[in-house]
Design a protein around this motif. Structure first.
Motif, PDB file in Angstrom:
ATOM      1  N   ILE A  48      32.228  50.398  29.322  1.00  0.00           N
ATOM      2  CA  ILE A  48      31.421  49.699  30.329  1.00  0.00           C
ATOM      3  C   ILE A  48      31.477  50.570  31.573  1.00  0.00           C
ATOM      4  O   ILE A  48      32.563  50.830  32.107  1.00  0.00           O
ATOM      5  N   LYS A  49      30.340  51.057  32.016  1.00  0.00           N
ATOM      6  CA  LYS A  49      30.313  51.941  33.182  1.00  0.00           C
ATOM      7  C   LYS A  49      29.866  51.161  34.414  1.00  0.00           C
ATOM      8  O   LYS A  49      28.805  50.541  34.425  1.00  0.00           O
ATOM      9  N   ALA A  50      30.703  51.181  35.437  1.00  0.00           N
ATOM     10  CA  ALA A  50      30.413  50.445  36.669  1.00  0.00           C
ATOM     11  C   ALA A  50      29.631  51.304  37.656  1.00  0.00           C
ATOM     12  O   ALA A  50      29.918  52.496  37.825  1.00  0.00           O
ATOM     13  N   LEU A  64      27.952  47.810  34.392  1.00  0.00           N
ATOM     14  CA  LEU A  64      28.421  46.786  35.325  1.00  0.00           C
ATOM     15  C   LEU A  64      27.915  47.119  36.721  1.00  0.00           C
ATOM     16  O   LEU A  64      28.030  48.265  37.168  1.00  0.00           O
ATOM     17  N   CYS A  82      38.107  38.737  35.047  1.00  0.00           N
ATOM     18  CA  CYS A  82      38.794  40.002  35.286  1.00  0.00           C
ATOM     19  C   CYS A  82      39.942  39.812  36.273  1.00  0.00           C
ATOM     20  O   CYS A  82      40.081  38.773  36.915  1.00  0.00           O
ATOM     21  N   LYS A 136      33.053  37.137  31.631  1.00  0.00           N
ATOM     22  CA  LYS A 136      34.224  38.024  31.695  1.00  0.00           C
ATOM     23  C   LYS A 136      35.063  37.586  32.890  1.00  0.00           C
ATOM     24  O   LYS A 136      34.562  37.515  34.013  1.00  0.00           O
ATOM     25  N   ASP A 146      30.744  38.722  35.566  1.00  0.00           N
ATOM     26  CA  ASP A 146      32.092  39.266  35.693  1.00  0.00           C
ATOM     27  C   ASP A 146      32.720  38.640  36.934  1.00  0.00           C
ATOM     28  O   ASP A 146      32.286  38.889  38.060  1.00  0.00           O
ATOM     29  N   GLN A 151      36.564  50.026  30.894  1.00  0.00           N
ATOM     30  CA  GLN A 151      35.626  49.929  32.019  1.00  0.00           C
ATOM     31  C   GLN A 151      35.943  51.035  33.007  1.00  0.00           C
ATOM     32  O   GLN A 151      37.071  51.130  33.505  1.00  0.00           O
ATOM     33  N   VAL A 210      40.378  48.230  32.883  1.00  0.00           N
ATOM     34  CA  VAL A 210      39.586  48.810  33.968  1.00  0.00           C
ATOM     35  C   VAL A 210      40.346  49.960  34.616  1.00  0.00           C
ATOM     36  O   VAL A 210      41.477  49.800  35.076  1.00  0.00           O
ATOM     37  N   GLY A 229      39.718  40.902  31.545  1.00  0.00           N
ATOM     38  CA  GLY A 229      39.858  42.232  32.121  1.00  0.00           C
ATOM     39  C   GLY A 229      41.196  42.456  32.792  1.00  0.00           C
ATOM     40  O   GLY A 229      41.732  41.564  33.472  1.00  0.00           O
ATOM     41  N   VAL A 237      39.325  44.090  27.979  1.00  0.00           N
ATOM     42  CA  VAL A 237      38.748  45.211  28.726  1.00  0.00           C
ATOM     43  C   VAL A 237      39.788  45.740  29.700  1.00  0.00           C
ATOM     44  O   VAL A 237      40.368  44.980  30.478  1.00  0.00           O
ATOM     45  N   HIS A 271      35.336  52.743  36.580  1.00  0.00           N
ATOM     46  CA  HIS A 271      34.895  52.339  37.909  1.00  0.00           C
ATOM     47  C   HIS A 271      34.883  53.482  38.917  1.00  0.00           C
ATOM     48  O   HIS A 271      34.696  53.251  40.112  1.00  0.00           O
TER      49      HIS A 271
END
Length: 203
Positions: free
Chosen positions: A97-99, A122, A7, A5, A177, A78, A57, A27, A55, A80
């Protein structure tokens, strides 16, 4: 081999350059305090034709902001910030996608359990008042433990040409990432570094 990925993309020419490589995810940052913030360019960037999953964010967004990104063509969201699980469920956990920001001491794997059905987790480095994009690594033994527990992990935090291969070997994440490690300046990718990454990882 781990998926890739890339980003923090802001420039149309950078995305077009990536088309020739086997990049799996791209990203786009929608956090206004980030130097990689795309703002009202998001719709145009998401409209570009690329095979990679797109993605977007966010840090503690409204549902309306997320819905707009999905309507524009985002495949994944995503998160964050401190978004609750119910918020992610409203989006659809399979698209989230959970950071999590990792301190080298005191990281609790139990915090991840409610998110096991998310698209992925993440892991990024914890730095106070900085929700992501730290450019700093954390103790990968923690990430390795999370992977061993069966989580689908995007490994972030200071990944670059010097440590990408070692990150794959040491952690065996689902994906790397990478953002600042491939930049000429914040939001502007270094095309030579991108070429070297894909040669390094045999893509």
């Amino acid at each position: 081999m781990a998926k890739i990925k890339i980003c923090g993309l802001r420039e149309k020419e950078d995305i077009e350059f990536l088309i020739q490589f086997s990049v799996d995810y791209v990203g786009f940052i929608m956090y206004p305090k980030s130097p990689r913030y795309v703002g009202n360019r998001l719709k145009d960037l998401l409209s570009l034709e690329i095979k990679a999953k797109k993605v977007v964010v966010f840090v503690d967004p409204s549902y309306e902001e997320v819905k707009k990104a999905l309507d524009y063509g985002a495949h994944l969201i995503q998160l964050h910030g401190n978004e609750p699980l119910d918020f992610a469920k409203k989006i659809g956990l399979e698209r989230v996608i959970k950071a999590f920001r990792v301190k080298n001491k005191g990281f609790n794997l139990k915090d991840l359990k409610p998110w096991k059905k998310a698209y992925a987790i993440l892991l990024d480095t914890f730095i106070k008042d900085l929700p992501g994009g730290t450019g700093k690594t954390f103790n990968w033994e923690i990430a390795k433990k999370v992977v061993s527990e069966g989580y689908k992990i995007f490994l972030a935090g200071g990944i670059n040409l010097d440590n990408a291969l070692n990150a794959v070997k040491a952690v065996n994440p689902y994906a790397l990432d990478i953002s600042s490690g491939l930049e000429a300046s914040p939001g502007k990718k270094d095309h030579e570094k991108i070429k070297k990454l894909f040669i390094l990882l045999n893509f």
